[in-house]
Design a protein around this motif. Structure first.
Motif, PDB file in Angstrom:
ATOM      1  N   ALA A  71      13.862  -6.032 -25.625  1.00 30.04           N
ATOM      2  CA  ALA A  71      14.172  -5.992 -28.284  1.00 30.04           C
ATOM      3  C   ALA A  71      15.264  -4.853 -28.050  1.00 30.04           C
ATOM      4  N   ARG A  72      15.758  -3.670 -26.595  1.00 31.11           N
ATOM      5  CA  ARG A  72      16.589  -2.900 -27.117  1.00 31.11           C
ATOM      6  C   ARG A  72      17.599  -3.668 -26.161  1.00 31.11           C
ATOM      7  N   ARG A  73      17.305  -3.907 -25.299  1.00 32.11           N
ATOM      8  CA  ARG A  73      19.014  -5.051 -24.750  1.00 32.11           C
ATOM      9  C   ARG A  73      19.505  -6.829 -26.285  1.00 32.11           C
ATOM     10  N   PHE A  74      18.706  -6.888 -26.847  1.00 32.11           N
ATOM     11  CA  PHE A  74      19.024  -7.155 -27.647  1.00 32.11           C
ATOM     12  C   PHE A  74      19.543  -6.397 -29.099  1.00 32.11           C
ATOM     13  N   ARG A  75      19.179  -5.895 -29.464  1.00 28.50           N
ATOM     14  CA  ARG A  75      19.884  -4.874 -30.684  1.00 28.50           C
ATOM     15  C   ARG A  75      20.842  -4.390 -29.866  1.00 28.50           C
ATOM     16  N   LEU A  76      21.198  -4.620 -29.109  1.00 29.19           N
ATOM     17  CA  LEU A  76      22.490  -4.627 -28.383  1.00 29.19           C
ATOM     18  C   LEU A  76      23.478  -5.787 -28.759  1.00 29.19           C
ATOM     19  N   THR A  77      23.096  -6.100 -27.897  1.00 29.18           N
ATOM     20  CA  THR A  77      24.464  -7.791 -27.986  1.00 29.18           C
ATOM     21  C   THR A  77      24.094  -8.715 -28.928  1.00 29.18           C
ATOM     22  N   HIS A  78      22.339  -8.651 -29.374  1.00 25.54           N
ATOM     23  CA  HIS A  78      22.043  -9.823 -30.915  1.00 25.54           C
ATOM     24  C   HIS A  78      21.951  -8.729 -31.967  1.00 25.54           C
ATOM     25  N   PRO A  79      22.110  -8.046 -33.163  1.00 21.20           N
ATOM     26  CA  PRO A  79      22.065  -7.171 -33.443  1.00 21.20           C
ATOM     27  C   PRO A  79      21.255  -7.449 -34.617  1.00 21.20           C
ATOM     28  N   HIS A  80      21.777  -8.836 -35.305  1.00 23.90           N
ATOM     29  CA  HIS A  80      21.208  -9.739 -36.312  1.00 23.90           C
ATOM     30  C   HIS A  80      20.192 -10.867 -36.031  1.00 23.90           C
ATOM     31  N   MET A  81      19.308 -10.561 -34.584  1.00 26.78           N
ATOM     32  CA  MET A  81      18.422 -11.239 -34.176  1.00 26.78           C
ATOM     33  C   MET A  81      17.033 -10.516 -34.115  1.00 26.78           C
ATOM     34  N   GLY A  82      16.166 -10.834 -34.459  1.00 24.71           N
ATOM     35  CA  GLY A  82      15.178 -10.506 -35.065  1.00 24.71           C
ATOM     36  C   GLY A  82      14.373 -10.783 -33.607  1.00 24.71           C
ATOM     37  N   VAL A  83      13.075  -9.808 -33.355  1.00 28.00           N
ATOM     38  CA  VAL A  83      12.081  -9.935 -32.588  1.00 28.00           C
ATOM     39  C   VAL A  83      10.895  -9.662 -32.478  1.00 28.00           C
ATOM     40  N   VAL A  84       9.343 -10.052 -32.038  1.00 27.83           N
ATOM     41  CA  VAL A  84       8.175 -10.347 -32.781  1.00 27.83           C
ATOM     42  C   VAL A  84       7.949 -10.381 -30.930  1.00 27.83           C
ATOM     43  N   VAL A  85       7.045  -9.035 -30.829  1.00 32.09           N
ATOM     44  CA  VAL A  85       6.389  -8.837 -30.098  1.00 32.09           C
ATOM     45  C   VAL A  85       4.747  -9.217 -30.165  1.00 32.09           C
ATOM     46  N   LEU A  86       4.697 -10.057 -29.008  1.00 32.52           N
ATOM     47  CA  LEU A  86       2.954 -10.053 -28.949  1.00 32.52           C
ATOM     48  C   LEU A  86       1.993  -9.118 -28.002  1.00 32.52           C
ATOM     49  N   SER A  87       1.214  -8.509 -28.218  1.00 34.73           N
ATOM     50  CA  SER A  87       0.355  -8.018 -27.119  1.00 34.73           C
ATOM     51  C   SER A  87      -1.142  -8.033 -27.226  1.00 34.73           C
ATOM     52  N   HIS A  88      -1.790  -8.073 -25.793  1.00 36.57           N
ATOM     53  CA  HIS A  88      -3.110  -7.882 -25.200  1.00 36.57           C
ATOM     54  C   HIS A  88      -3.700  -6.765 -26.515  1.00 36.57           C
TER      55      HIS A  88
END
Length: 226
Positions: A71-88
């Motif tokens: 998510a941190r990398r994509f904030r720089l490389t793909h700033p307009h792309m959303g990220v949903v993380v899944l966690s237990h």
């Protein structure tokens, strides 16, 4: 309206296939690729340029915090792309690390709740347009953790104000909170004003900024400069 284009990354075959089936049942979501590791995720994003990535927090190669790193990398490389993380895990540290560089276009969903098609689809649609989505159980855990602190200002909130705060931290606007709690939008606005005053938070108009401030405060961190 064009469907939301999604890439998923999850190393568990059972969970991955479950998410695949859920997404394929949504008419307004298009699944582009399903990955099992961080490197595969990077390749898929570069190849497909999705609108949203749905990723596990822990996966190969290290099974530590790959989803957050992505998510941190994509904030720089793909700033307009959303990220949903899944966690237990209902983890304060994971939640704060994930939202550390901003809440816009970011969602946090517990795996226990991904069998709820509407919840996952809502998270995807929300982050696709730059919004933020935080699982209610994560917010509740942060509220409980904060209320255990000595002399917490949270203790000054009424039961209704706590309900509004929890809903606010999920990214819901005043109208959505009013509908959820069965009160008027004007009442929500009044409660919000009181909440920010009691917690010494800047009641900024930007929803993402408010979510960030509330999350940081609930986790027991200083709010100054948020």
């Amino acid at each position: 309206m064009a469907p939301v284009r999604v890439v998923i990354a999850e190393d568990s075959l059972i969970v991955r296939e479950g998410v695949v089936q859920l997404l394929r049942s949504s008419d307004d979501i298009e699944l582009l690729a399903a990955c099992a590791s961080l490197d595969e995720l990077y390749d898929a994003v570069d190849s497909h340029g999705p609108d949203v990535v749905v990723t596990d927090i822990r996966m190969p190669p290290d099974h530590r915090d790959e989803g957050i790193r992505a998510a941190r990398r994509f904030r720089l490389t793909h700033p307009h792309m959303g990220v949903v993380v899944l966690s237990h895990f209902v983890s304060q540290s994971y939640a704060l690390a994930f939202f550390d560089d901003g809440t816009h276009g970011r969602g946090y969903v517990l795996k226990d709740n991904i069998d709820d098609q509407d919840r996952l689809a809502m998270a995807i649609r929300t982050v696709a347009v730059g919004g933020s989505f935080i699982d209610d159980m994560v917010v509740e855990a942060l509220v409980r953790a904060r209320t255990r602190l000595v002399d917490s200002p949270i203790e000054s909130l009424s039961a209704r104000e706590l309900e509004v705060l929890s809903a606010m931290a999920t990214g819901a606007n005043n109208e959505a909170i009013a509908q959820r709690l069965g009160i008027s939008a004007h009442s929500v606005e009044k409660h919000t004003t009181v909440i920010f005053a009691k917690l010494s938070l800047d009641a900024a108009s930007d929803v993402n900024r408010r979510v960030k401030a509330v999350l940081v405060f609930l986790a027991g961190h200083a709010t100054a400069g948020v």
